[in-house]
Structure formats: structure tokens, C-alpha cells
Design a protein around this motif. Structure first.
Motif, PDB file in Angstrom:
ATOM      1  N   GLN A  10       0.811  -1.218   0.000  1.00 27.66           N
ATOM      2  CA  GLN A  10       0.000   0.000   0.000  1.00 27.66           C
ATOM      3  C   GLN A  10       0.849   1.274   0.000  1.00 27.66           C
ATOM      4  N   ALA A  11       1.759   1.369   0.949  1.00 28.38           N
ATOM      5  CA  ALA A  11       2.589   2.576   1.040  1.00 28.38           C
ATOM      6  C   ALA A  11       3.412   2.751  -0.234  1.00 28.38           C
ATOM      7  N   LYS A  14       1.208   4.095  -3.003  1.00 26.74           N
ATOM      8  CA  LYS A  14       0.815   5.495  -2.797  1.00 26.74           C
ATOM      9  C   LYS A  14       1.970   6.455  -3.068  1.00 26.74           C
ATOM     10  N   GLY A 110       3.255  -5.946   5.435  1.00 27.67           N
ATOM     11  CA  GLY A 110       3.407  -7.337   5.034  1.00 27.67           C
ATOM     12  C   GLY A 110       3.779  -7.499   3.575  1.00 27.67           C
ATOM     13  N   THR A 111       2.916  -6.996   2.670  1.00 30.74           N
ATOM     14  CA  THR A 111       3.128  -7.237   1.237  1.00 30.74           C
ATOM     15  C   THR A 111       4.420  -6.588   0.746  1.00 30.74           C
ATOM     16  N   GLY A 112       4.583  -5.291   1.008  1.00 28.78           N
ATOM     17  CA  GLY A 112       5.769  -4.582   0.525  1.00 28.78           C
ATOM     18  C   GLY A 112       7.014  -4.987   1.303  1.00 28.78           C
ATOM     19  N   GLU A 142       3.707   2.625  16.109  1.00 25.91           N
ATOM     20  CA  GLU A 142       2.855   1.696  15.342  1.00 25.91           C
ATOM     21  C   GLU A 142       2.777   0.309  15.983  1.00 25.91           C
ATOM     22  N   ASN A 187       3.915  11.939   2.037  1.00 25.35           N
ATOM     23  CA  ASN A 187       4.190  11.416   0.692  1.00 25.35           C
ATOM     24  C   ASN A 187       4.586  12.531  -0.270  1.00 25.35           C
TER      25      ASN A 187
HETATM   26  P1  GDP Z   1       1.512  -3.549   2.966  1.00 21.39           P
HETATM   27  O1  GDP Z   1       0.422  -3.076   2.057  1.00 21.39           O
HETATM   28  O2  GDP Z   1       1.205  -4.865   3.605  1.00 21.39           O
HETATM   29  O3  GDP Z   1       2.842  -3.577   2.301  1.00 21.39           O
HETATM   30  O4  GDP Z   1       1.641  -2.540   4.186  1.00 21.39           O
HETATM   31  P2  GDP Z   1       1.470  -0.947   4.169  1.00 21.39           P
HETATM   32  O5  GDP Z   1       2.196  -0.426   3.006  1.00 21.39           O
HETATM   33  O6  GDP Z   1       0.035  -0.588   4.326  1.00 21.39           O
HETATM   34  O7  GDP Z   1       2.122  -0.473   5.511  1.00 21.39           O
HETATM   35  C1  GDP Z   1       3.481  -0.614   5.805  1.00 21.39           C
HETATM   36  C2  GDP Z   1       3.996   0.550   6.579  1.00 21.39           C
HETATM   37  O8  GDP Z   1       4.077   1.617   5.695  1.00 21.39           O
HETATM   38  C3  GDP Z   1       3.183   1.055   7.745  1.00 21.39           C
HETATM   39  O9  GDP Z   1       3.664   0.487   8.917  1.00 21.39           O
HETATM   40  C4  GDP Z   1       3.451   2.543   7.749  1.00 21.39           C
HETATM   41  O10 GDP Z   1       4.586   2.850   8.522  1.00 21.39           O
HETATM   42  C5  GDP Z   1       3.797   2.839   6.337  1.00 21.39           C
HETATM   43  N1  GDP Z   1       2.755   3.515   5.547  1.00 21.39           N
HETATM   44  C6  GDP Z   1       1.503   3.101   5.237  1.00 21.39           C
HETATM   45  N2  GDP Z   1       0.911   3.951   4.374  1.00 21.39           N
HETATM   46  C7  GDP Z   1       1.827   4.939   4.122  1.00 21.39           C
HETATM   47  C8  GDP Z   1       1.852   6.097   3.299  1.00 21.39           C
HETATM   48  O11 GDP Z   1       0.905   6.455   2.581  1.00 21.39           O
HETATM   49  N3  GDP Z   1       2.989   6.843   3.329  1.00 21.39           N
HETATM   50  C9  GDP Z   1       4.074   6.521   4.087  1.00 21.39           C
HETATM   51  N4  GDP Z   1       5.123   7.338   4.070  1.00 21.39           N
HETATM   52  N5  GDP Z   1       4.085   5.436   4.846  1.00 21.39           N
HETATM   53  C10 GDP Z   1       2.992   4.653   4.871  1.00 21.39           C
END
Ligand code: GDP
Length: 387
Positions: A10-11, A14, A110-112, A142, A187
Motif C-alpha cells: 500500500q505505502a 501510494k 506485510g506485502t511490501g 505503530e 508522501n
Molecule cells: P503492505 O500493504 O502490507 O505492504 O503494508 P502498508 O504499506 O500498508 O504499511 C506498511 C507501513 O508503511 C506502515 O507500517 C506505515 O509505517 C507505512 N505507511 C503506510 N501507508 C503509508 C503512506 O501512505 N505513506 C508513508 N510514508 N508510509 C505509509
């Protein structure tokens, strides 16, 4: 320089979305292709700028489009299992046009967290271009699972990429901000800093070519020290040529060389000593790059040179490069400072320490839970199970 951007999770998605918006805004031309990979359908749908055909859903057989929770071992597993789907999307990139790959991911999820190092390994095996990572560290509030995920992913990712650029969410959050609006702001900060750096190495046809424009090879050389990198940025609003024509200010006064030199030198100091994407001891950097960005009439070779020399003194490194990135339509003069191969990073030490403690506590809790369950079910062999 031209990048193939790949956002994982997700991050990651985005941030890649925001890079695309920033690239269009400054007419930078540094994004050659952009791909988003995720195991959650809703996250992919939420993106605005990544082309539909470049959004790749993985792990359907295992998680049916619902994501992996914060299980980064599962994230790594499905990235491995679906490497063909990922490769099919990468095959559509005109790779001969690309100077480097940039894999972006949040390290705490998890995914990323699990998938990005797997993808980096795959890219390095197949392509000759450098593969860079952009890893986002979680906030300290967190929870320990995110810290443990981040520490394990960081350790793996750094070994799989040519250089890991790091952004620490923890150092950039603001009190009183909601998580959503907080990430939107963060972001944009990420896209501006890293975007300006990569756009700097991308000189387009018909561009105003300054005396000492930064070339993509200078960025690549700075990042070739491998390890971990961080970026500083400072800027100041200035009056552009267009604004000047209609103002009463005499141009002699405004284009005072001495003032331009001093401004750039002090911006380089501010960028270095202010908030870095990953706070660290600047003296521990192995290499560095100073880029002055903004309207060409405000860029000045002497200012960059002085800033570069100052950074050499600060870091004790003989490999500090410098140059310009002219952006005629911008009303800001900025200094980007890239510090590569930094080793004195208290935030990483702390992250690893907390992760080790979490790992030990989790193992202890699991062992005692197993023991307690065994004792709960222990009937001294006097009760027979059904089958
Ligand atoms: P995934 O989708 O399983 O890879 O997980 P996420 O990407 O949702 O979340 C992983 C981590 O990314 C979180 O613990 C946050 O610290 C961070 N995170 C989530 N969303 C954002 C975002 O939009 N911007 C930034 N800078 N960090 C994010």
C-alpha cells in the motif's frame, strides 16, 4: 535520470502515485514507467495515477485479494510464487530507456515489506541497470510487530539492492495530524525530495543547459557506494525572471552574484543540518552529492562549489559531487544533499534492538503458551480422545 518505479504494497503504491503527480507538476520527465504490486484489491483501486494496466494483484490463490495482514513472511512467499505475473508487467517496461529501477515499499507491513526484497533480487538477476530501494520506516508508535517487520525487511532489502534510500516516517510525523492526512503530506515531502534528485539527472531536449548540470552518472556514482542513503533538502522562495520584469526591483540588485552564492551555500548547510529523510551522523557518509535546483538565473557555480567544499569538510569524504538542476518555471531555489553509505544511524540501531527484544519476547510467550496448553489438556492419560 529515467526511472522504472515499482511500488510494492500500500505505502509503496501510494508513494509511486505521488511521484507521478510530482513528475507531471515539475515537468521533470524522470518517470519512464510506474507499476504498483499488491495483494489487496482495494489498495490497488485507490491509486490515482498509476495506469490501470500496470496494477498487479498477486497472491490471489492464497489471500484472495484481501492482503496479507502484517505477515511479511507471507508477503515474501507470494511474491516468490507469483514472480511470473510480476515479470509480465516488468516486461512491458522499455528497459533500454531506463537508467535505474526504484522499488518503493513500507518496511513495517506485510506485502511490501516481504515482497520488495524478493523483487529486487529478481531485477538484479535479470537486468544490468542499478536497482535502488526506497524503504519507509514505520513510526515508533505503530507497535512492535511493525518494528520487527521493518528490521527484518531492512536487513534483507539492503543486501538485495545497489543502494537503499531510506525515509523514516517517525522523524516526519506531526503531532495532532490524522494518519491519513499525515501520510498525504509525508508522501508529498518524499516525492519532492527524491523526485528532485532523480529529475536533476534528466536533462530534456531544449532545456536550458547550465554550466554544471548534474548528470545521471553522478547520481549513479554517488549511490554506488551501496549501503544506506539519506537526503536533505532546503529551499527559499525567490522572484523569477517573469516576476522581476513587472516589479520595481532593479535587476542588478536582485542578480547580485554574491547574494546568490551566499544563498546557495547556506541552503546546502540547512539541507544537511536540518531534517534528513533518515536522521544520521553526517560525518559517517561515504559519498555525497549537492544539487542546486531552481530558476537558472539564481543558480550559481560558486555557491554550489562552496557548499560542496563545506560538505567535504563535514563528512571528511573526498567523493562529494555537485551540480545544478535548472527549473525555469519554479519560484524556489533549493539545495538537495544526498548522503550515501551512512553508517552512524541511531534510529536503525534502536529499531534493531527493539526488534530483537520483540523476537525474544514472542518466542518466550509462544513457548509458555504451548506449555500452558499442554498442562491444560493433560489428564494423566486417563481420558481417551475420540479418534
Ligand atoms: P503492505 O500493504 O502490507 O505492504 O503494508 P502498508 O504499506 O500498508 O504499511 C506498511 C507501513 O508503511 C506502515 O507500517 C506505515 O509505517 C507505512 N505507511 C503506510 N501507508 C503509508 C503512506 O501512505 N505513506 C508513508 N510514508 N508510509 C505509509
Amino acid at each position: 535520470m529515467k526511472l522504472a518505479l515499482i511500488g510494492f504494497g500500500q505505502a509503496g503504491g501510494k508513494v509511486v502515485d505521488e511521484f507521478l503527480a510530482f513528475d507531471a507538476r515539475i515537468n521533470g520527465g524522470f518517470v519512464e514507467s510506474a507499476i504498483a504490486i499488491n495483494s489487496a484489491t482495494t489498495d490497488l483501486k485507490g491509486l490515482e495515477h498509476v495506469p490501470m494496466e500496470n496494477r498487479v494483484l498477486i497472491g490471489q490463490a492464497r489471500v484472495k485479494g484481501h492482503g496479507v495482514g502484517a505477515d511479511n513472511e507471507l508477503g515474501a512467499e507470494i511474491a516468490n510464487a507469483d514472480s511470473d505475473e510480476i515479470q509480465a508487467a516488468i516486461d512491458r517496461i522499455p528497459v533500454h530507456e531506463v537508467d535505474a529501477f526504484l522499488v518503493v515499499a513500507g518496511m513495517g507491513g506485510g506485502t511490501g515489506s516481504g515482497g520488495a526484497p524478493v523483487l529486487a533480487r529478481q531485477l538484479k538477476r535479470i537486468y544490468t541497470q542499478p536497482v535502488y530501494g526506497l524503504g519507509l520506516l514505520p513510526g515508533t508508535d505503530e507497535g512492535s510487530i511493525y518494528t520487527l517487520n521493518a528490521a527484518r525487511s531492512f536487513r534483507t532489502f539492503v543486501d538485495e539492492v545497489d543502494n537503499l534510500l531510506v525515509f523514516d516516517n517517525d522523524a516526519w510525523r506531526s503531532a495532532g495530524e490524522s494518519v491519513g492526512s499525515g501520510y498525504d503530506r509525508i508522501n508529498r515531502e518524499i516525492a519532492e525530495r527524491f523526485g528532485l534528485l532523480f529529475a536533476a539527472g534528466e536533462v530534456r531536449q531544449g532545456d536550458h543547459v547550465a554550466e554544471s548540470v548534474v548528470d545521471s552518472s553522478e547520481i549513479i556514482n554517488t549511490l554506488s557506494s551501496s549501503g544506506v542513503s539519506t537526503i536533505g533538502y532546503a529551499s527559499e522562495t525567490v522572484e523569477t525572471n517573469e516576476g522581476l520584469l513587472s516589479s520595481l526591483t532593479s535587476s542588478d540588485e536582485t542578480f547580485d552574484e554574491g547574494a546568490a552564492t551566499n544563498r546557495l551555500t547556506s541552503l546546502v548547510r540547512k539541507a544537511t543540518l536540518g531534517r534528513l529523510t533518515l536522521p544520521c551522523d553526517v560525518a559517517s557518509a561515504d559519498r555525497g552529492l549537492v544539487v542546486a535546483s531552481g530558476p537558472p538565473e539564481h543558480l550559481n557555480r560558486k555557491g554550489v562549489e562552496r557548499g560542496r567544499q563545506w560538505l567535504e569538510d563535514e563528512t571528511g569524504s573526498m567523493e562529494i559531487r555537485g551540480g545544478d538542476y535548472p527549473i525555469p518555471e519554479r519560484d524556489e531555489v533549493g539545495a538537495i544533499v544526498l548522503l550515501s553509505g551512512v553508517t552512524d544511524v541511531p534510529r536503525i540501531d534502536r529499531l534493531q534492538q527493539v526488534a530483537i527484544e520483540t523476537q525474544e519476547t514472542t518466542a518466550d510467550v509462544q513457548a509458555s503458551a504451548d506449555e500452558e496448553f499442554a498442562s491444560l489438556m493433560d489428564t494423566g492419560g486417563e481420558l481417551d480422545a475420540l479418534f
